[in-house]
Scaffold this active site. Structure first.
Site, PDB file in Angstrom:
ATOM      1  N   SER A   1      58.079  61.135  11.136  1.00 29.98           N
ATOM      2  CA  SER A   1      57.892  59.818  11.755  1.00 29.98           C
ATOM      3  C   SER A   1      56.410  59.592  12.001  1.00 29.98           C
ATOM      4  O   SER A   1      55.774  60.344  12.752  1.00 29.98           O
ATOM      5  CB  SER A   1      58.646  59.756  13.083  1.00 29.98           C
TER       6      SER A   1
ATOM      7  N   MET B   1      63.603  48.917  15.761  1.00 34.29           N
ATOM      8  CA  MET B   1      64.024  48.891  17.162  1.00 34.29           C
ATOM      9  C   MET B   1      63.599  47.540  17.719  1.00 34.29           C
ATOM     10  O   MET B   1      62.696  47.427  18.544  1.00 34.29           O
ATOM     11  CB  MET B   1      63.375  50.061  17.921  1.00 34.29           C
TER      12      MET B   1
ATOM     13  N   HIS C   1      59.380  58.098   7.737  1.00 33.47           N
ATOM     14  CA  HIS C   1      60.126  57.376   8.779  1.00 33.47           C
ATOM     15  C   HIS C   1      59.153  56.481   9.547  1.00 33.47           C
ATOM     16  O   HIS C   1      58.157  56.944  10.096  1.00 33.47           O
ATOM     17  CB  HIS C   1      60.791  58.388   9.713  1.00 33.47           C
TER      18      HIS C   1
ATOM     19  N   ASP D   1      67.424  61.478  14.905  1.00 35.64           N
ATOM     20  CA  ASP D   1      66.076  61.055  15.321  1.00 35.64           C
ATOM     21  C   ASP D   1      65.892  61.252  16.823  1.00 35.64           C
ATOM     22  O   ASP D   1      66.629  60.670  17.622  1.00 35.64           O
ATOM     23  CB  ASP D   1      65.939  59.567  14.942  1.00 35.64           C
TER      24      ASP D   1
ATOM     25  N   ASP E   1      58.734  53.701  12.569  1.00 38.07           N
ATOM     26  CA  ASP E   1      59.342  53.170  13.784  1.00 38.07           C
ATOM     27  C   ASP E   1      58.737  51.821  14.150  1.00 38.07           C
ATOM     28  O   ASP E   1      57.556  51.739  14.478  1.00 38.07           O
ATOM     29  CB  ASP E   1      59.135  54.157  14.938  1.00 38.07           C
TER      30      ASP E   1
ATOM     31  N   HIS F   1      62.936  52.045  10.557  1.00 37.22           N
ATOM     32  CA  HIS F   1      63.830  52.049  11.721  1.00 37.22           C
ATOM     33  C   HIS F   1      63.431  50.894  12.641  1.00 37.22           C
ATOM     34  O   HIS F   1      62.412  50.965  13.326  1.00 37.22           O
ATOM     35  CB  HIS F   1      63.670  53.421  12.419  1.00 37.22           C
TER      36      HIS F   1
ATOM     37  N   MET G   1      70.606  58.434  17.201  1.00 37.08           N
ATOM     38  CA  MET G   1      69.498  58.748  18.111  1.00 37.08           C
ATOM     39  C   MET G   1      69.901  59.881  19.055  1.00 37.08           C
ATOM     40  O   MET G   1      70.963  59.838  19.676  1.00 37.08           O
ATOM     41  CB  MET G   1      69.120  57.519  18.958  1.00 37.08           C
TER      42      MET G   1
ATOM     43  N   MET H   1      58.830  48.742  16.724  1.00 37.73           N
ATOM     44  CA  MET H   1      59.275  48.427  18.097  1.00 37.73           C
ATOM     45  C   MET H   1      58.701  47.086  18.541  1.00 37.73           C
ATOM     46  O   MET H   1      57.547  46.783  18.252  1.00 37.73           O
ATOM     47  CB  MET H   1      58.801  49.519  19.052  1.00 37.73           C
TER      48      MET H   1
HETATM   49  C1  DX5 Z   1      61.819  57.179  18.976  1.00 39.57           C
HETATM   50  C2  DX5 Z   1      61.619  57.040  17.488  1.00 39.57           C
HETATM   51  C3  DX5 Z   1      61.465  58.339  16.794  1.00 39.57           C
HETATM   52  C4  DX5 Z   1      60.253  59.134  17.215  1.00 39.57           C
HETATM   53  C5  DX5 Z   1      60.668  60.559  17.259  1.00 39.57           C
HETATM   54  O1  DX5 Z   1      62.192  55.967  19.531  1.00 39.57           O
HETATM   55  O2  DX5 Z   1      62.705  56.359  16.887  1.00 39.57           O
HETATM   56  O3  DX5 Z   1      61.499  58.214  15.381  1.00 39.57           O
HETATM   57  O4  DX5 Z   1      59.160  59.001  16.365  1.00 39.57           O
HETATM   58  O5  DX5 Z   1      59.661  61.285  17.842  1.00 39.57           O
HETATM   59  P1  DX5 Z   1      59.858  62.788  18.262  1.00 39.57           P
HETATM   60  O6  DX5 Z   1      60.195  63.570  17.030  1.00 39.57           O
HETATM   61  O7  DX5 Z   1      58.525  63.141  18.830  1.00 39.57           O
HETATM   62  O8  DX5 Z   1      60.972  62.839  19.277  1.00 39.57           O
HETATM   63 ZN    ZN Z   2      62.857  56.434  14.598  1.00 38.28          ZN
END
Ligand code: DX5
Ligand code: ZN
Length: 215
Positions: free
Chosen positions: A7, A67, A32, A174, A34, A65, A136, A36
């Site tokens: 990620s 969010m 990956h 994840d 993320d 991903h 998750m 947000m």
């Molecule tokens: C969290 C993200 C993850 C995050 C995981 O909301 O969706 O993908 O990057 O990070 P680690 O591996 O540090 O928990």
């Molecule tokens: Zn993620």
């Protein structure tokens, strides 16, 4: 062999292009990403323009991903950015069937993600229509949180459902994944491990990814 999806939330944001290139060189299977929106989760990250700029830095699939609230508003932009997998949260999507169809129509692979508190039964009707189920194991929003072991039965349940119904969506996990929690998830039926902190902090990312490939 389990796939590994670093990620980039844990990468050096001042040189993301090089980081994406580095993780591919280290043997990563997917990138990956993320996304947000400060609404669905209390954090803001990057959008489709950044993904578009990063896309030429790697040839492996981009696993995006989302969010974000009502992700259906932005599917076209993410598809055009070069995302391969587009994953939406069941808690944030108004009409799941329509959303999955739209991702397919745009030529991308649809995924559904579940927060730790969301039951698998809520998405069971859609499991035949997706390429990816993203489970998750932390509350989404931030990297570096601790893995929730109470989610392991959900992974096994998804894996059993997949076998029983002859489906072949990927089961990605994840949140808080490291060599020990990753092994537990792989044993429970995970097919893809997403991880930020543990991979980016490891002294040798290639060695770490090679180890996980053996799970
Ligand atoms: C969290 C993200 C993850 C995050 C995981 O909301 O969706 O993908 O990057 O990070 P680690 O591996 O540090 O928990
Ligand atoms: Zn993620």
């Amino acid at each position: 062999m389990v796939k590994v999806a670093p990620s980039i939330l844990s990468a050096d944001f001042s040189r993301l292009g090089e980081e994406v290139h580095r993780l591919q060189r280290a043997g990563a299977d997917w990138v990956h990403v993320d996304v947000m929106d400060g609404m669905f989760v209390p954090n803001l990250t990057i959008g489709p323009d950044v993904i578009k700029a990063l896309r030429p830095h790697a040839t492996i699939p981009f696993d995006v991903h989302l969010m974000i609230e009502r992700p259906e508003r932005y599917l076209k932009q993410f598809a055009e950015s070069g995302a391969d997998y587009i994953t939406v949260h069941v808690e944030a999507t108004e009409d799941m069937e329509k959303t999955l169809n739209e991702i397919r129509r745009l030529g991308r692979k649809p995924g559904i993600s579940l927060n730790p508190g969301t039951d698998l039964s809520l998405v069971e009707p859609f499991l035949g229509d997706i390429d990816l189920l993203l489970i998750m194991t932390v509350q989404p929003g931030f990297g570096g949180q601790s893995f929730k072991p109470e989610i392991l039965p959900k992974i096994s349940k998804a894996s059993e459902h997949r076998k029983k119904n002859g489906l072949n969506f990927e089961i990605e996990i994840d949140g808080g994944i490291n060599r020990s929690t990753g092994l537990q998830c792989a044993k429970a039926g995970a097919t893809v491990l997403a991880a930020g902190s543990s991979l980016f902090k490891s002294a040798d990312m290639s060695a770490e990814i090679a180890l996980w490939h053996g799970f």
